[in-house]
Enzyme design. Structure first.
Site, PDB file in Angstrom:
ATOM      1  N   SER A  84      27.063  46.158   4.073  1.00  0.00           N
ATOM      2  CA  SER A  84      26.455  44.959   4.082  1.00  0.00           C
ATOM      3  C   SER A  84      25.381  44.945   4.775  1.00  0.00           C
ATOM      4  O   SER A  84      25.210  44.671   6.586  1.00  0.00           O
ATOM      5  CB  SER A  84      26.323  43.478   3.822  1.00  0.00           C
ATOM      6  OG  SER A  84      25.794  42.510   4.234  1.00  0.00           O
ATOM      7  N   GLY A  85      24.425  45.561   5.171  1.00  0.00           N
ATOM      8  CA  GLY A  85      22.884  46.360   5.884  1.00  0.00           C
ATOM      9  C   GLY A  85      22.665  44.693   6.459  1.00  0.00           C
ATOM     10  O   GLY A  85      22.242  44.501   7.824  1.00  0.00           O
ATOM     11  N   GLY A  87      24.209  42.158   6.353  1.00  0.00           N
ATOM     12  CA  GLY A  87      25.342  40.569   6.759  1.00  0.00           C
ATOM     13  C   GLY A  87      25.496  39.939   6.214  1.00  0.00           C
ATOM     14  O   GLY A  87      25.886  39.414   6.261  1.00  0.00           O
ATOM     15  N   THR A  89      24.867  40.110   2.213  1.00  0.00           N
ATOM     16  CA  THR A  89      24.949  39.715   0.915  1.00  0.00           C
ATOM     17  C   THR A  89      26.068  39.099   0.260  1.00  0.00           C
ATOM     18  O   THR A  89      27.931  39.309   0.321  1.00  0.00           O
ATOM     19  CB  THR A  89      24.897  41.040   0.545  1.00  0.00           C
ATOM     20  OG1 THR A  89      24.594  42.362   1.784  1.00  0.00           O
ATOM     21  CG2 THR A  89      25.586  42.143  -0.642  1.00  0.00           C
ATOM     22  N   GLU A 151      19.313  52.825   5.165  1.00  0.00           N
ATOM     23  CA  GLU A 151      20.627  53.330   3.832  1.00  0.00           C
ATOM     24  C   GLU A 151      20.255  54.978   4.675  1.00  0.00           C
ATOM     25  O   GLU A 151      21.479  56.072   4.341  1.00  0.00           O
ATOM     26  CB  GLU A 151      19.717  53.636   2.749  1.00  0.00           C
ATOM     27  CG  GLU A 151      19.336  52.251   2.014  1.00  0.00           C
ATOM     28  CD  GLU A 151      18.496  51.009   1.402  1.00  0.00           C
ATOM     29  OE1 GLU A 151      18.439  50.337   0.852  1.00  0.00           O
ATOM     30  OE2 GLU A 151      18.075  51.970   1.209  1.00  0.00           O
TER      31      GLU A 151
END
Length: 184
Positions: A84-85, A87, A89, A151
């Site tokens: 969860s880039g 943070g 999601t 990503e």
């Protein structure tokens, strides 16, 4: 190499240069010792997670991808590895809670150490890259669009983790290749 290529590569190198290798090693140990591993991510992060799951399978590790029909249940002794880039999601947060409630160890890969995902996780692997949560206005630092810096860093990180795990689980290149599908 053109300027854009060099800029993008320099940017990814700088992100990965700030990743704590001791944390990477800790996650690798957790994965190597897990009874089962479940992986999850959404969008392009999800593609990176699926690629990593494929390599874990090639290593002979017991891995499943959340959403696939063959994903086994997780519980005590298992690791749920989520990305969860940003943070926050909501789907990832919900699945993290499900895994935790079932007794699995929850590891999150994120760019936001103060985000909800990091607070919920048992262990956080920080990838200090720009995501879609901070890609506009004065906060924008990446030449790459949207969350591509995160990503792209995930891809390289996971390939390095495969090399570390290969040594931890004593997997030979021949054994890995033998597990690659012949259904292509």
């Amino acid at each position: 190499m053109t300027t854009l290529f060099q800029t993008a590569l320099d940017e990814l190198g700088a992100v990965l240069g700030r990743v704590d290798e001791a944390d990477v090693d800790q996650v690798c140990r957790m994965l190597a010792q897990a009874r089962r591993i479940g992986t999850h991510g959404l969008g392009r992060e999800g593609l990176q997670m699926r690629g990593f799951a494929m390599r874990l399978f090639h290593l002979g590790m017991p891995v499943g991808v959340v959403g696939d029909m063959t994903m086994p249940p997780l519980g005590k002794g298992d690791v749920f590895l989520a990305s969860s880039g940003p943070g926050e999601t909501t789907t990832v947060l919900t699945l993290m809670k499900v895994a935790k409630d079932a007794g699995a160890t929850v590891v999150v890969v994120t760019a936001e150490p103060q985000g909800s995902a990091a607070k919920l996780a048992d262990f956080t692997l920080l990838i200090p890259a720009q995501t879609m949560a901070s890609d506009r206005g004065a906060a924008k630092t990446s030449v790459l669009p949207m969350g591509s810096a995160f990503e792209g860093a995930l891809f390289v990180l996971f390939e390095v983790m495969v090399l570390k795990l290969k040594a931890l689980v004593n997997a030979s290149p021949e054994a890995m290749r033998a597990r690659h599908t012949n259904m292509e």
